[in-house]
Design an enzyme around this catalytic site. Structure first.
Site, PDB file in Angstrom:
ATOM      1  CG  ASP A   9      -2.032  -1.056   1.113  1.00  0.00           C
ATOM      2  OD1 ASP A   9      -1.943  -1.915   0.222  1.00  0.00           O
ATOM      3  OD2 ASP A   9      -2.949  -1.043   1.940  1.00  0.00           O
ATOM      4  CE  LYS A 109      -4.225  -4.092   0.906  1.00  0.00           C
ATOM      5  NZ  LYS A 109      -4.938  -3.102   1.717  1.00  0.00           N
ATOM      6  CB  CYS A 153      -2.247  -2.930   5.102  1.00  0.00           C
ATOM      7  SG  CYS A 153      -3.950  -2.368   4.867  1.00  0.00           S
TER       8      CYS A 153
HETATM    9  C1  VGL Z   1      -4.946   0.585   5.490  1.00  0.00           C
HETATM   10  C2  VGL Z   1      -6.661   1.306   6.834  1.00  0.00           C
HETATM   11  C3  VGL Z   1      -7.561   1.161   5.822  1.00  0.00           C
HETATM   12  C4  VGL Z   1      -3.493   0.277   5.348  1.00  0.00           C
HETATM   13  C5  VGL Z   1      -5.849   0.421   4.459  1.00  0.00           C
HETATM   14  O1  VGL Z   1      -2.987   0.215   4.208  1.00  0.00           O
HETATM   15  O2  VGL Z   1      -2.807   0.089   6.385  1.00  0.00           O
HETATM   16  N1  VGL Z   1      -5.371   1.005   6.680  1.00  0.00           N
HETATM   17  N2  VGL Z   1      -7.152   0.718   4.630  1.00  0.00           N
END
Ligand code: VGL
Ligand code: ZN
Length: 202
Positions: A9, A109, A153
């Site tokens: 991410d 995702k 994540c």
């Molecule tokens: C994430 C919260 C919501 C992350 C993704 O990448 O850590 N955290 N969506």
């Protein structure tokens, strides 16, 4: 052992000026880019949080404030988030200083409106994303993981990797936490150590 690098991410919304910012996130870029050049990795797999605008992890879709505790036991929670990583927006793109052309595979995702997905392996309701099968098919046994956010994540990714039986190492200077609650980062690091995860520096 055949090794893969997982990059979690590294998207604009998780950087300092994004909607769900992680402090000092841009400090990981140099580490991630340098690590991706290491020929030890047979494959580089990146995750990309990729939500539709009606995603139920967004607090606004419940008429609530971001970070309100919420857990429906079916894949949303433990808190509601600000709008982030909406499909097709700049916030969902990989950070411009990350050499994303080096990614061999991108796993998107969180695409179903009712199910959130923190881990690169499976959605929060347990549905497989296919990453496990991909890595197995490629003969991968060991993973190094970096990216954002350490206490969400990345943590869930490490957890699932351990369940699946991969050897896993966290690149500690290649990750930063969102720290929704004070102490989350340290607690996550302590959990990693207890679970036998190796913390490495690159
Ligand atoms: C994430 C919260 C919501 C992350 C993704 O990448 O850590 N955290 N969506
Ligand atoms: Zn998300």
């Amino acid at each position: 052992m055949r090794k893969a690098l997982l990059v979690v991410d590294v998207q604009n919304d998780f950087y300092e000026t994004g909607t769900l910012p992680v402090s000092d996130a841009s400090k990981i870029n140099e580490v991630v880019n340098r690590t991706m050049k290491d020929p030890v990795y047979r494959v580089i797999v990146a995750s990309q949080d990729w939500h539709p605008s009606n995603h139920m992890s967004f607090a606004v879709n419940h008429g609530k404030e971001p970070f309100t505790p919420f857990d429906n036991g079916k894949g949303i929670g433990p808190v509601l988030w600000p709008v982030h990583c909406q499909q097709g927006t700049r916030g969902a793109e990989f950070h411009q200083d990350i050499e994303s052309y080096r990614f061999d595979y991108i796993v998107r995702k969180g695409t179903h409106p009712f199910v959130d997905s923190y881990s690169i392996f499976r959605e929060n309701d347990g549905t497989e994303l296919g990453t496990d099968g991909l890595l197995r098919a490629l003969g991968i046994e060991e993973l190094d993981v970096c990216g954002l956010a350490l206490d969400y994540c990345l943590k869930y990714t490490v957890h699932d990797a351990l369940l699946t039986g991969f050897k896993i190492n966290v690149i500690i200077n290649g990750t930063k936490g969102v720290e929704t609650n004070k102490g989350d980062v340290q607690r996550t690091i302590d959990e990693f150590k207890k679970a036998g995860v190796e913390l490495i520096e690159k």
